[in-house]
Design a protein around this motif. Structure first.
Motif, PDB file in Angstrom:
ATOM      1  N   ASP A  40      -1.993-111.733 -51.727  1.00 61.12           N
ATOM      2  CA  ASP A  40      -2.182-111.500 -50.301  1.00 61.12           C
ATOM      3  C   ASP A  40      -3.325-110.504 -50.102  1.00 61.12           C
ATOM      4  O   ASP A  40      -3.426-109.507 -50.815  1.00 61.12           O
ATOM      5  CB  ASP A  40      -0.886-110.954 -49.687  1.00 61.12           C
ATOM      6  N   PHE A  41      -4.190-110.753 -49.122  1.00 59.99           N
ATOM      7  CA  PHE A  41      -5.348-109.892 -48.905  1.00 59.99           C
ATOM      8  C   PHE A  41      -4.953-108.446 -48.631  1.00 59.99           C
ATOM      9  O   PHE A  41      -5.660-107.517 -49.032  1.00 59.99           O
ATOM     10  CB  PHE A  41      -6.233-110.420 -47.772  1.00 59.99           C
ATOM     11  N   SER A  42      -3.819-108.233 -47.981  1.00 59.78           N
ATOM     12  CA  SER A  42      -3.378-106.857 -47.715  1.00 59.78           C
ATOM     13  C   SER A  42      -3.164-106.084 -49.013  1.00 59.78           C
ATOM     14  O   SER A  42      -3.311-104.861 -49.037  1.00 59.78           O
ATOM     15  CB  SER A  42      -2.088-106.852 -46.904  1.00 59.78           C
ATOM     16  N   TRP A  43      -2.800-106.786 -50.071  1.00 58.63           N
ATOM     17  CA  TRP A  43      -2.615-106.133 -51.372  1.00 58.63           C
ATOM     18  C   TRP A  43      -3.948-106.025 -52.125  1.00 58.63           C
ATOM     19  O   TRP A  43      -4.327-104.949 -52.565  1.00 58.63           O
ATOM     20  CB  TRP A  43      -1.590-106.879 -52.217  1.00 58.63           C
ATOM     21  N   VAL A  44      -4.663-107.133 -52.270  1.00 51.94           N
ATOM     22  CA  VAL A  44      -5.883-107.105 -53.089  1.00 51.94           C
ATOM     23  C   VAL A  44      -6.982-106.240 -52.481  1.00 51.94           C
ATOM     24  O   VAL A  44      -7.868-105.781 -53.192  1.00 51.94           O
ATOM     25  CB  VAL A  44      -6.421-108.524 -53.408  1.00 51.94           C
ATOM     26  N   SER A  45      -6.922-105.989 -51.181  1.00 53.27           N
ATOM     27  CA  SER A  45      -7.947-105.156 -50.555  1.00 53.27           C
ATOM     28  C   SER A  45      -7.731-103.670 -50.812  1.00 53.27           C
ATOM     29  O   SER A  45      -8.611-102.858 -50.515  1.00 53.27           O
ATOM     30  CB  SER A  45      -8.011-105.424 -49.051  1.00 53.27           C
ATOM     31  N   GLN A  46      -6.581-103.305 -51.370  1.00 52.74           N
ATOM     32  CA  GLN A  46      -6.316-101.903 -51.687  1.00 52.74           C
ATOM     33  C   GLN A  46      -6.990-101.528 -53.004  1.00 52.74           C
ATOM     34  O   GLN A  46      -7.124-102.341 -53.907  1.00 52.74           O
ATOM     35  CB  GLN A  46      -4.805-101.643 -51.802  1.00 52.74           C
ATOM     36  N   LEU A  47      -7.419-100.273 -53.107  1.00 56.99           N
ATOM     37  CA  LEU A  47      -7.968 -99.752 -54.351  1.00 56.99           C
ATOM     38  C   LEU A  47      -6.786 -99.533 -55.293  1.00 56.99           C
ATOM     39  O   LEU A  47      -5.890 -98.744 -55.006  1.00 56.99           O
ATOM     40  CB  LEU A  47      -8.697 -98.438 -54.074  1.00 56.99           C
ATOM     41  N   ARG A  48      -6.775-100.290 -56.406  1.00 59.72           N
ATOM     42  CA  ARG A  48      -5.639-100.254 -57.326  1.00 59.72           C
ATOM     43  C   ARG A  48      -6.099 -99.821 -58.710  1.00 59.72           C
ATOM     44  O   ARG A  48      -7.179-100.170 -59.155  1.00 59.72           O
ATOM     45  CB  ARG A  48      -4.981-101.633 -57.401  1.00 59.72           C
ATOM     46  N   TYR A  49      -5.254 -99.074 -59.395  1.00 56.29           N
ATOM     47  CA  TYR A  49      -5.574 -98.553 -60.725  1.00 56.29           C
ATOM     48  C   TYR A  49      -4.681 -99.235 -61.752  1.00 56.29           C
ATOM     49  O   TYR A  49      -3.474 -99.376 -61.543  1.00 56.29           O
ATOM     50  CB  TYR A  49      -5.334 -97.041 -60.761  1.00 56.29           C
ATOM     51  N   TYR A  50      -5.282 -99.641 -62.883  1.00 53.38           N
ATOM     52  CA  TYR A  50      -4.552-100.362 -63.929  1.00 53.38           C
ATOM     53  C   TYR A  50      -4.948 -99.850 -65.311  1.00 53.38           C
ATOM     54  O   TYR A  50      -6.085 -99.423 -65.521  1.00 53.38           O
ATOM     55  CB  TYR A  50      -4.885-101.860 -63.896  1.00 53.38           C
TER      56      TYR A  50
END
Length: 124
Positions: free
Chosen positions: A65-75
């Motif tokens: 979902d774009f609401s998730w992928v548009s967030q800056l995420r660390y892995y």
């Protein structure tokens, strides 16, 4: 297994507990520099809490979902090589379709740090 929207709601509750732990530490009158650092971390965490709550309310249940992928995420990606001098090997940042080695971020003037939807767009 991502847990869907229920997993997101469960994580939101965990975020609230962690934020309360930070508040308790700040109220214990730590040394000045620790207090300044915790203040900056709390601003970031409050913003993350607000974003997570919005995704919970919007019923986001899919990692695509774009609401998730548009967030800056660390892995952590143990198979990925780091660029020399850019931080911890395997620690990467993702947003939308971009993926970069994490090179440590500059928070700037932490007493004046604010995060808004507009500043979020600056990362994209």
């Amino acid at each position: 297994n991502t847990g869907g929207n229920e997993g997101l709601k469960k994580y939101y509750q965990k975020m609230l507990a962690q934020l309360q732990d930070l508040v308790d530490i700040v109220r214990s009158n730590p040394p000045f520099l620790i207090s300044m650092t915790l203040g900056a971390l709390m601003v970031i965490d409050v913003h993350a809490r607000d974003v997570t709550l919005k995704m919970c309310e919007d019923g986001i249940d899919n990692v695509n979902d774009f609401s998730w992928v548009s967030q800056l995420r660390y892995y952590w990606d143990n198979d990925r090589e780091d660029l020399p001098g850019l931080g911890t090997p395997g620690f990467i940042v993702r947003q939308v379709q971009a993926s970069f080695p994490y090179g440590m971020e500059y928070l700037g003037n932490t007493p004046r740090l604010v995060i808004t939807p507009l500043t979020d767009r600056c990362y994209i």
